[in-house]
Scaffold this active site. Structure first.
Site, PDB file in Angstrom:
ATOM      1  CG  ASP A 281       3.472   2.796  -8.043  1.00  0.00           C
ATOM      2  OD1 ASP A 281       2.521   2.834  -6.503  1.00  0.00           O
ATOM      3  OD2 ASP A 281       2.898   3.470  -9.010  1.00  0.00           O
TER       4      ASP A 281
ATOM      5  CD  GLU B 179      -0.178  -0.468 -13.879  1.00  0.00           C
ATOM      6  OE1 GLU B 179      -1.653  -0.168 -13.441  1.00  0.00           O
ATOM      7  OE2 GLU B 179      -0.111  -1.293 -13.054  1.00  0.00           O
TER       8      GLU B 179
ATOM      9  NE  ARG C 123      -9.461  -3.910  -7.810  1.00  0.00           N
ATOM     10  CZ  ARG C 123      -8.059  -3.189  -7.560  1.00  0.00           C
ATOM     11  NH1 ARG C 123      -7.471  -4.410  -7.789  1.00  0.00           N
ATOM     12  NH2 ARG C 123      -7.897  -2.727  -6.503  1.00  0.00           N
TER      13      ARG C 123
ATOM     14  NE  ARG D 216      -2.658  -7.408  -4.318  1.00  0.00           N
ATOM     15  CZ  ARG D 216      -2.518  -6.838  -4.693  1.00  0.00           C
ATOM     16  NH1 ARG D 216      -2.164  -5.508  -6.219  1.00  0.00           N
ATOM     17  NH2 ARG D 216      -3.085  -6.035  -3.598  1.00  0.00           N
TER      18      ARG D 216
ATOM     19  CG  HIS E  44      -3.406  -2.621 -12.791  1.00  0.00           C
ATOM     20  ND1 HIS E  44      -1.883  -3.524 -11.745  1.00  0.00           N
ATOM     21  CD2 HIS E  44      -3.006  -1.726 -12.054  1.00  0.00           C
ATOM     22  CE1 HIS E  44      -1.697  -3.510 -10.830  1.00  0.00           C
ATOM     23  NE2 HIS E  44      -2.420  -1.724 -10.819  1.00  0.00           N
TER      24      HIS E  44
HETATM   25  O1  TA6 Z   1       0.110   0.349 -10.548  1.00  0.00           O
HETATM   26  C1  TA6 Z   1       0.686   0.974  -9.797  1.00  0.00           C
HETATM   27  C2  TA6 Z   1      -0.492   0.937  -8.375  1.00  0.00           C
HETATM   28  O2  TA6 Z   1      -1.362   1.796  -8.419  1.00  0.00           O
HETATM   29  C3  TA6 Z   1      -0.009   1.059  -7.318  1.00  0.00           C
HETATM   30  O3  TA6 Z   1       0.660   1.670  -6.198  1.00  0.00           O
HETATM   31  C4  TA6 Z   1      -0.474  -0.845  -6.596  1.00  0.00           C
HETATM   32  O4  TA6 Z   1      -1.572   0.128  -5.262  1.00  0.00           O
HETATM   33  C5  TA6 Z   1      -1.213  -1.227  -7.191  1.00  0.00           C
HETATM   34  O5  TA6 Z   1      -1.481  -0.350  -8.369  1.00  0.00           O
HETATM   35  C6  TA6 Z   1      -1.641  -1.688  -6.978  1.00  0.00           C
HETATM   36  O6  TA6 Z   1      -3.199  -1.683  -6.362  1.00  0.00           O
HETATM   37  P1  TA6 Z   1      -4.265  -2.261  -5.839  1.00  0.00           P
HETATM   38  O7  TA6 Z   1      -5.671  -1.893  -5.327  1.00  0.00           O
HETATM   39  O8  TA6 Z   1      -4.318  -3.249  -6.745  1.00  0.00           O
HETATM   40  O9  TA6 Z   1      -3.413  -2.701  -4.746  1.00  0.00           O
END
Ligand code: TA6
Length: 292
Positions: free
Chosen positions: A206, A264, A99, A77, A163
């Site tokens: 988002d 991103e 990942r 994270r 991301h």
């Molecule tokens: O990039 C935004 C997103 O798609 C959000 O919807 C949220 O889910 C975030 O990515 C984090 O995704 P993850 O799979 O890392 O929890």
């Protein structure tokens, strides 16, 4: 080979003076640590996941949650997760398989300008026969290039994102500039609109902007601006989980949304890349921080 033996092998194989290998914090994730005349940085072989980028005189440009796990098969994270070969939570695992797999470090080069480039590679057979490489240059800027090759006999619709979790002083003071006029797809309510050139944050955000325009993150609290340039990126995703979603994420502190924003480079949903057999596609994101 155990992790300790892998570290020994990496240190022997890549004996660049600006590069050392160790574990990330108290985890067992083999990580490359870079220290050169421009910056310090770190990237783990797990997910080819960039964990830190600290230009000289700056604080870390990237945010990693204090509550992140560093234990496969959980994704990390924060930092720069590589979402590949799909973007989004459907199918599982969320944002694809890259990942949560260990990549191979293929090359590490110290360039004449004093920057360092590391190249990682991963080959998969599911959901398609594909090879992905990540080339990252740690210099006055952080440049990340994700290249996909279709090794299969049929086309593949590639979804992808770099991301990036950026560290900011306070999200409610932070502004995003540069996406004016782009089509804005709000993923929370599926409403389509046209983006303003400058916007801030007052709630969970988002959004997918159908634009590869350069974005500037204006941070008056840390007194810096971060430029995010992109190439071959039909989309730009901007995300902050805000209060309720932060509480729902076990690997993210309830108050950590104050200190981060994701911007991103991406090709996702209707803008996925139709990759013919044998074809190659590269997605690029370049990050640079300066005083504001
Ligand atoms: O990039 C935004 C997103 O798609 C959000 O919807 C949220 O889910 C975030 O990515 C984090 O995704 P993850 O799979 O890392 O929890």
């Amino acid at each position: 080979m155990n992790e300790q033996e892998l570290l020994l092998q990496l240190n022997e194989k890549f004996n660049n003076p600006s590069l050392t290998f160790g574990f990330w914090k108290d985890s067992r994730l083999p990580t490359a640590y870079i220290a050169n005349r421009f910056c310090r940085g770190a990237v783990t072989l797990y997910g080819a996941h960039i964990l830190s980028y600290i230009p000289d005189g700056q604080k870390d440009v990237l945010m990693v949650s204090e509550k992140s796990l560093f234990e496969p098969p959980k994704g990390i994270r924060g930092g720069i997760p590589v979402c590949w070969p799909w973007f989004g939570s459907n199918p599982a695992p969320s944002h694809g398989v890259a990942r949560i797999q260990f990549w191979e470090l293929k090359n590490a080069v110290s360039l004449p300008d004093g920057s360092d480039t590391l190249t990682f590679e991963l080959t998969v057979t599911e959901p398609h026969e594909l090879t992905v490489s990540l080339e990252v240059n740690f210099g006055a800027a952080l440049t990340v290039a994700v290249t996909t090759v279709n090794n299969g006999k049929t086309s593949f619709l590639l979804g992808e994102a770099i991301h990036t979790y950026f560290s900011v002083g306070e999200i409610t003071e932070t502004k995003i500039r540069g996406l004016g006029g782009a089509t804005l797809d709000n993923r929370l309510n599926n409403q389509i609109s046209t983006a303003p050139d400058v916007f801030g944050f007052q709630a969970e955000t988002d959004n997918v902007y159908h634009s590869e325009a350069t974005v500037t993150i204006e941070d008056p609290v840390l007194k810096r601006k971060i430029k995010v340039e992109k190439q071959f990126s039909r989309d730009t995703v901007v995300w902050n989980p805000w209060i309720d979603k932060s509480k729902r994420m076990a690997d993210f502190g309830d108050e950590e949304y104050h200190g981060m924003v994701c911007v991103e480079a991406a090709n996702c949903f209707d803008n996925r890349v139709d990759l013919a057999p044998g074809a190659k596609h590269t997605l690029i994101q370049k990050i640079s921080a300066s005083a504001f």
